[in-house]
Enzyme design. Structure first.
Site, mmCIF file in Angstrom:
data_model
loop_
_atom_site.group_PDB
_atom_site.id
_atom_site.type_symbol
_atom_site.label_atom_id
_atom_site.label_comp_id
_atom_site.label_asym_id
_atom_site.label_seq_id
_atom_site.Cartn_x
_atom_site.Cartn_y
_atom_site.Cartn_z
ATOM 1 C CG ASP A 71 -2.154 -1.118 1.371
ATOM 2 O OD1 ASP A 71 -1.903 -1.650 0.128
ATOM 3 O OD2 ASP A 71 -2.595 -1.110 2.493
ATOM 4 C CE LYS A 72 0.200 8.925 -1.301
ATOM 5 N NZ LYS A 72 -0.608 9.565 -2.147
#
Length: 226
Positions: A52-53
């Site tokens: 995930d970012k």
């Protein structure tokens, strides 16, 4: 932006992905994948799994299509062990064990766990009280679902610190870090660990001392997989 290279193998590279930067380009910011290609002066790298970012830590990138295919098989056959660190500010319903349930997408990009086995997610964890109101989780996901660890800790009533999407308390970052990976690549055993280097709670003296004393994640008594 300089990206730390943890292992440079002829067929793949393992990097320490910074938090809060997407893997691919965004409208106003270069992504990790094009950034590391520029840094290593290569035209292309193959993404073999995702973070995930908001998540920092270990990311594996293949250097050619054949290596990407090998990693595809390793991940499909669940032959890549991944370990994560997370911090929460609330005590969990249980201190260690497994979290199992179906992942179901709801509004606003969130996921929840339900009692059926559709899109099944299985997550194992140990947790440790390091400081008052700071609990460290060492997490081993056995499946690779979107937001799996974030949803698992939310289901324990211990949402990850900084993960406001899942009702975590506001902080200087989302405290989720890909800490270690272990796999066998063409008969060579690979084990890489990477301590977090960003986030006031991750880099505190108390947390650093605790991580130094903590056994290797692969050596802990994880439950046998049925």
């Amino acid at each position: 932006m300089y990206i730390d290279v943890l292992l440079d193998h002829p067929d793949f590279v393992i990097i320490n992905k910074p938090a809060n930067i997407a893997v691919q380009n965004e409208n106003d910011r270069l992504g990790i994948l094009p950034s590391i290609c520029q840094q290593l002066q290569v035209s292309k790298l193959w993404l073999v799994h995702r973070l995930d970012k908001v998540t920092s830590g270990i990311l594996i990138l293949a250097k050619h299509a054949q290596a990407a295919a090998i990693f595809g098989q390793l991940f499909e056959n669940k032959q890549v062990e991944k370990y994560y660190l997370a911090i929460a500010s609330k005590k969990p319903k249980k201190k260690q064990g497994s979290i199992k349930g179906g992942m179901h997408k709801v509004r606003d990009g969130k996921w929840i766990l339900n009692s059926n086995n559709q899109n099944l997610a299985i997550t194992q964890f140990f947790s440790y009280g390091v400081l008052a109101n700071i609990r460290l989780f060492l997490v081993k996901p056995l499946t690779g679902k979107t937001h799996q660890i974030r949803v698992a800790l939310k289901s324990l009533a211990s949402p990850i610190l900084g993960d406001e999407l899942y009702k975590g308390e506001t902080s200087d970052r989302t405290y989720l870090h890909a800490y270690a990976v272990k796999f066998c690549y063409q008969q060579q055993e690979i084990l890489v660990t990477c301590k977090p280097n960003f986030g006031e709670h991750f880099i505190s003296i108390e947390m650093s001392d605790f991580l130094n004393k903590l056994a290797s994640p692969t050596a802990l008594p994880w439950p046998k997989v049925k």
